[in-house]
Scaffold this motif. Structure first.
Motif, PDB file in Angstrom:
ATOM      1  N   GLU A   1       0.812  -1.223   0.000  1.00 42.21           N
ATOM      2  CA  GLU A   1       0.000   0.000   0.000  1.00 42.21           C
ATOM      3  C   GLU A   1       0.844   1.270   0.000  1.00 42.21           C
ATOM      4  O   GLU A   1       0.340   2.355  -0.314  1.00 42.21           O
ATOM      5  N   VAL A   2       2.133   1.176   0.319  1.00 41.03           N
ATOM      6  CA  VAL A   2       2.978   2.377   0.374  1.00 41.03           C
ATOM      7  C   VAL A   2       3.478   2.820  -0.998  1.00 41.03           C
ATOM      8  O   VAL A   2       4.085   3.886  -1.121  1.00 41.03           O
ATOM      9  N   VAL A   3       3.241   2.032  -2.043  1.00 41.30           N
ATOM     10  CA  VAL A   3       3.644   2.395  -3.400  1.00 41.30           C
ATOM     11  C   VAL A   3       2.489   3.121  -4.077  1.00 41.30           C
ATOM     12  O   VAL A   3       1.365   2.610  -4.126  1.00 41.30           O
ATOM     13  N   SER A   4       2.748   4.305  -4.608  1.00 44.04           N
ATOM     14  CA  SER A   4       1.723   5.080  -5.293  1.00 44.04           C
ATOM     15  C   SER A   4       1.616   4.649  -6.751  1.00 44.04           C
ATOM     16  O   SER A   4       2.628   4.423  -7.422  1.00 44.04           O
ATOM     17  N   GLY A   5       0.391   4.546  -7.213  1.00 45.81           N
ATOM     18  CA  GLY A   5       0.150   4.279  -8.619  1.00 45.81           C
ATOM     19  C   GLY A   5       0.625   2.910  -9.065  1.00 45.81           C
ATOM     20  O   GLY A   5       0.671   1.952  -8.304  1.00 45.81           O
ATOM     21  N   ASN A   6       1.009   2.856 -10.345  1.00 45.98           N
ATOM     22  CA  ASN A   6       1.420   1.606 -10.978  1.00 45.98           C
ATOM     23  C   ASN A   6       2.741   1.850 -11.706  1.00 45.98           C
ATOM     24  O   ASN A   6       2.794   1.930 -12.937  1.00 45.98           O
ATOM     25  N   PRO A   7       3.840   2.018 -10.967  1.00 47.43           N
ATOM     26  CA  PRO A   7       5.101   2.443 -11.594  1.00 47.43           C
ATOM     27  C   PRO A   7       5.669   1.470 -12.617  1.00 47.43           C
ATOM     28  O   PRO A   7       6.446   1.885 -13.478  1.00 47.43           O
TER      29      PRO A   7
ATOM     30  N   LYS B   1       3.834  -0.103 -14.797  1.00 47.76           N
ATOM     31  CA  LYS B   1       2.866  -0.148 -15.906  1.00 47.76           C
ATOM     32  C   LYS B   1       2.322  -1.559 -16.126  1.00 47.76           C
ATOM     33  O   LYS B   1       2.118  -1.983 -17.272  1.00 47.76           O
ATOM     34  N   ALA B   2       2.102  -2.278 -15.049  1.00 44.29           N
ATOM     35  CA  ALA B   2       1.569  -3.638 -15.145  1.00 44.29           C
ATOM     36  C   ALA B   2       0.095  -3.611 -15.546  1.00 44.29           C
ATOM     37  O   ALA B   2      -0.647  -2.700 -15.173  1.00 44.29           O
ATOM     38  N   ARG B   3      -0.334  -4.621 -16.276  1.00 47.33           N
ATOM     39  CA  ARG B   3      -1.740  -4.740 -16.680  1.00 47.33           C
ATOM     40  C   ARG B   3      -2.535  -5.615 -15.717  1.00 47.33           C
ATOM     41  O   ARG B   3      -3.757  -5.695 -15.823  1.00 47.33           O
ATOM     42  N   SER B   4      -1.841  -6.276 -14.803  1.00 46.98           N
ATOM     43  CA  SER B   4      -2.507  -7.049 -13.749  1.00 46.98           C
ATOM     44  C   SER B   4      -1.861  -6.653 -12.428  1.00 46.98           C
ATOM     45  O   SER B   4      -0.699  -6.972 -12.175  1.00 46.98           O
ATOM     46  N   VAL B   5      -2.610  -5.936 -11.590  1.00 43.57           N
ATOM     47  CA  VAL B   5      -2.061  -5.370 -10.357  1.00 43.57           C
ATOM     48  C   VAL B   5      -2.794  -5.920  -9.144  1.00 43.57           C
ATOM     49  O   VAL B   5      -4.025  -5.905  -9.088  1.00 43.57           O
ATOM     50  N   VAL B   6      -2.013  -6.407  -8.192  1.00 44.41           N
ATOM     51  CA  VAL B   6      -2.527  -6.811  -6.883  1.00 44.41           C
ATOM     52  C   VAL B   6      -1.996  -5.814  -5.866  1.00 44.41           C
ATOM     53  O   VAL B   6      -0.809  -5.478  -5.870  1.00 44.41           O
ATOM     54  N   ARG B   7      -2.872  -5.313  -5.009  1.00 41.45           N
ATOM     55  CA  ARG B   7      -2.461  -4.389  -3.948  1.00 41.45           C
ATOM     56  C   ARG B   7      -2.565  -5.134  -2.619  1.00 41.45           C
ATOM     57  O   ARG B   7      -3.633  -5.577  -2.226  1.00 41.45           O
ATOM     58  N   TYR B   8      -1.427  -5.272  -1.941  1.00 41.57           N
ATOM     59  CA  TYR B   8      -1.371  -6.015  -0.678  1.00 41.57           C
ATOM     60  C   TYR B   8      -1.284  -5.002   0.457  1.00 41.57           C
ATOM     61  O   TYR B   8      -0.252  -4.355   0.657  1.00 41.57           O
ATOM     62  N   LEU B   9      -2.366  -4.843   1.191  1.00 40.31           N
ATOM     63  CA  LEU B   9      -2.444  -3.862   2.265  1.00 40.31           C
ATOM     64  C   LEU B   9      -1.816  -4.440   3.530  1.00 40.31           C
ATOM     65  O   LEU B   9      -2.377  -5.311   4.168  1.00 40.31           O
TER      66      LEU B   9
ATOM     67  N   MET C   1      -0.412   5.305 -16.132  1.00 43.58           N
ATOM     68  CA  MET C   1       0.686   5.823 -16.936  1.00 43.58           C
ATOM     69  C   MET C   1       1.409   6.944 -16.206  1.00 43.58           C
ATOM     70  O   MET C   1       2.626   7.051 -16.224  1.00 43.58           O
ATOM     71  N   GLN C   2       0.622   7.802 -15.529  1.00 41.21           N
ATOM     72  CA  GLN C   2       1.215   8.911 -14.801  1.00 41.21           C
ATOM     73  C   GLN C   2       2.082   8.395 -13.669  1.00 41.21           C
ATOM     74  O   GLN C   2       3.141   8.913 -13.379  1.00 41.21           O
ATOM     75  N   GLY C   3       1.605   7.313 -12.966  1.00 39.26           N
ATOM     76  CA  GLY C   3       2.371   6.754 -11.863  1.00 39.26           C
ATOM     77  C   GLY C   3       3.686   6.164 -12.327  1.00 39.26           C
ATOM     78  O   GLY C   3       4.608   6.001 -11.540  1.00 39.26           O
ATOM     79  N   ALA C   4       3.762   5.827 -13.623  1.00 36.47           N
ATOM     80  CA  ALA C   4       5.004   5.231 -14.140  1.00 36.47           C
ATOM     81  C   ALA C   4       6.008   6.292 -14.567  1.00 36.47           C
ATOM     82  O   ALA C   4       7.142   5.990 -14.853  1.00 36.47           O
ATOM     83  N   ALA C   5       5.551   7.519 -14.643  1.00 32.43           N
ATOM     84  CA  ALA C   5       6.433   8.587 -15.156  1.00 32.43           C
ATOM     85  C   ALA C   5       7.507   8.935 -14.155  1.00 32.43           C
ATOM     86  O   ALA C   5       7.333   8.796 -12.964  1.00 32.43           O
TER      87      ALA C   5
END
Length: 236
Positions: A14-20, A22-30, A232-236
């Protein structure tokens, strides 16, 4: 993955912002309350959310989205054959991220042994310290408190900017072994619950493998999504 025509599944805490990535399948582990330490407070609808404990689950998510990984090495942190158990001496204090704890609680700082990020230097030394101490004061829901409790050392967790009164893993452990005020009756109640902590932890170690199998099954079945502008913005 590209050469094999495969799309990776990326797991972010949860401490990572966005999708740096650019993965198309994202799991968020809180692993903690979103945004408490870092990262975003809300996540894309396309993300599959898992949580370390029941109370971190987002509204509407069920127990199949819990992945409670027991983090403590119980071959070190345990209270088995402890010669000090009947005559423990001294209290400990662990400020953790709450750097102002010693200034806010000078009476505790004066009578407790301070645990820092540098001392004790090894897990073995930390376990030995817990096994001969009466208790520990903490200011967040920290694995240090759990290590202490597994060594027969109750934990008093006091409110701070990093602790709102709800411990991590409360749905799995309850509040056995914990006190939330510096009062003799609260501490004695915490001490009486220590055997329950040790049994529950052993049960949770066994349950983890079923949760892990479910995690793999669910994430392998999740779809690949088109990248959204925010990703895309999170990957910039």
């Amino acid at each position: 993955h590209e050469q094999a025509g495969r799309q990776p599944i990326v797991v972010y805490p949860e401490v990572v912002s966005g999708n740096p990535t650019k993965a198309r399948s994202v799991v968020r582990y809180l692993l903690n309350v979103p945004g408490l330490i870092a990262g975003d407070t809300e996540f894309a609808d396309s993300e599959m959310i898992f949580a370390y404990g029941e109370h971190l689950l987002p509204k509407g998510a069920g127990a199949e989205r819990i992945l409670f990984l027991p983090p403590i090495d119980t071959s070190l942190f345990n209270n088995l054959d402890n010669a000090y158990d009947s005559h423990r001496k001294g209290w400990l204090i662990y400020p953790g991220r709450h750097t102002h704890a010693l200034q806010e609680h000078p009476e505790l700082a004066a009578r407790c042994t301070l645990i820092t990020n540098e001392w004790p230097a090894t897990p073995q030394e930390m376990a030995e310290l817990f096994r001969r101490s009466e208790g520990i004061y903490c200011f967040s829901s920290t694995a240090t408190a759990l290590e202490a409790m597994l060594c027969g050392c109750p934990a008093v967790v006091l409110k701070s900017p990093f602790f709102d009164g709800t411990p991590l893993g409360v749905g799995e452990f309850g509040t056995h072994g914990l006190a939330f005020e510096d009062a003799p009756e609260a501490i004695e109640h915490a001490r009486s619950g220590l055997p329950i902590v040790q049994q529950k932890y052993a049960d949770l170690q066994g349950r983890f493998w079923d949760q892990l199998a479910s995690f793999i099954e669910q994430t392998q079945a999740m779809p690949c999504t088109d990248l959204q502008p925010d990703a895309m913005q999170g990957a910039a």
